[in-house]
Design a protein around this motif. Sequence first.
Motif, short mmCIF file in Angstrom:
data_model
loop_
_atom_site.label_atom_id
_atom_site.label_comp_id
_atom_site.label_asym_id
_atom_site.label_seq_id
_atom_site.Cartn_x
_atom_site.Cartn_y
_atom_site.Cartn_z
N SER A 12 0.83 -1.20 0.00
CA SER A 12 0.00 0.00 0.00
C SER A 12 0.87 1.25 0.00
CB SER A 12 -0.91 0.03 1.23
OG SER A 12 -1.62 1.25 1.27
N GLN A 14 -0.75 4.07 0.71
CA GLN A 14 -1.62 4.93 1.49
C GLN A 14 -1.37 4.74 2.99
OE1 GLN A 14 -5.72 5.27 -0.39
NE2 GLN A 14 -5.00 3.29 -1.17
N PRO A 29 -2.32 -3.77 -1.27
CA PRO A 29 -2.28 -2.46 -1.91
C PRO A 29 -3.47 -1.54 -1.62
CG PRO A 29 -2.22 -4.22 -3.57
CD PRO A 29 -2.23 -4.86 -2.23
N GLY A 30 -4.65 -2.06 -1.37
CA GLY A 30 -5.81 -1.20 -1.15
C GLY A 30 -5.98 -0.70 0.27
N VAL A 32 -5.68 1.33 3.71
CA VAL A 32 -5.42 2.73 4.05
C VAL A 32 -5.09 2.77 5.54
CG1 VAL A 32 -6.39 5.05 4.19
CG2 VAL A 32 -7.04 3.54 2.29
N ASN A 47 -7.04 -5.63 1.58
CA ASN A 47 -7.25 -4.45 0.74
C ASN A 47 -8.31 -3.48 1.26
OD1 ASN A 47 -5.56 -4.60 -1.73
ND2 ASN A 47 -6.52 -6.61 -1.89
#
Length: 185
Positions: A12, A14, A29-30, A32, A47
Amino acid sequence: MINIHSLADVQSAQIGDGTVVWQFAIILPGAVIGSDCNINCHTFIENDVVLGNRVTVKTGVYLWDGIRVEDNVFIGPNVTFANDKQPRSRQKPAVFEKVIIRQGASIGAGSNILGGITIGRYALVGMGALVTKDVPDHALVYGCPARIQGWVDEDGNKLENCGDQQWKSPSGKFFKETENGLSEI
């Protein structure tokens, strides 16, 4: 600055400033993640997970799709989350059940949290609890299944019953029972 251990697998982009990610953590990766978080070793974050600021995720915690965590939350070691009440091998639900953990809540080591519930603001879940229902704001819950055993203030101090649905903290703050738990008077 973000501090990510070289043995962590962080996909990620984020992740907020000041967050520390320890070795053997996996972040998809998704995900936050807010600022000043502490993501301990041997953790997994899927994610569709959102963490607020100053969240601590201790060792052995897996955060599955649908989990939302507000600011200043503590998730103790080996807390287990579920996001599917009827899991079947190789059959994903259309939508995973959400788990919402409100601001300032703490979840003790080894607790089990069922999908589709909310843990209220400043609630304290005792270690090893089996949480199958929503937990109101400021509630102290433990047991199997978890039940309200008392009430706590923002610092986790147990409140004293003053009668007439009012409670007092050791610091002198007063709280009143509401539909959602306690609120400060």
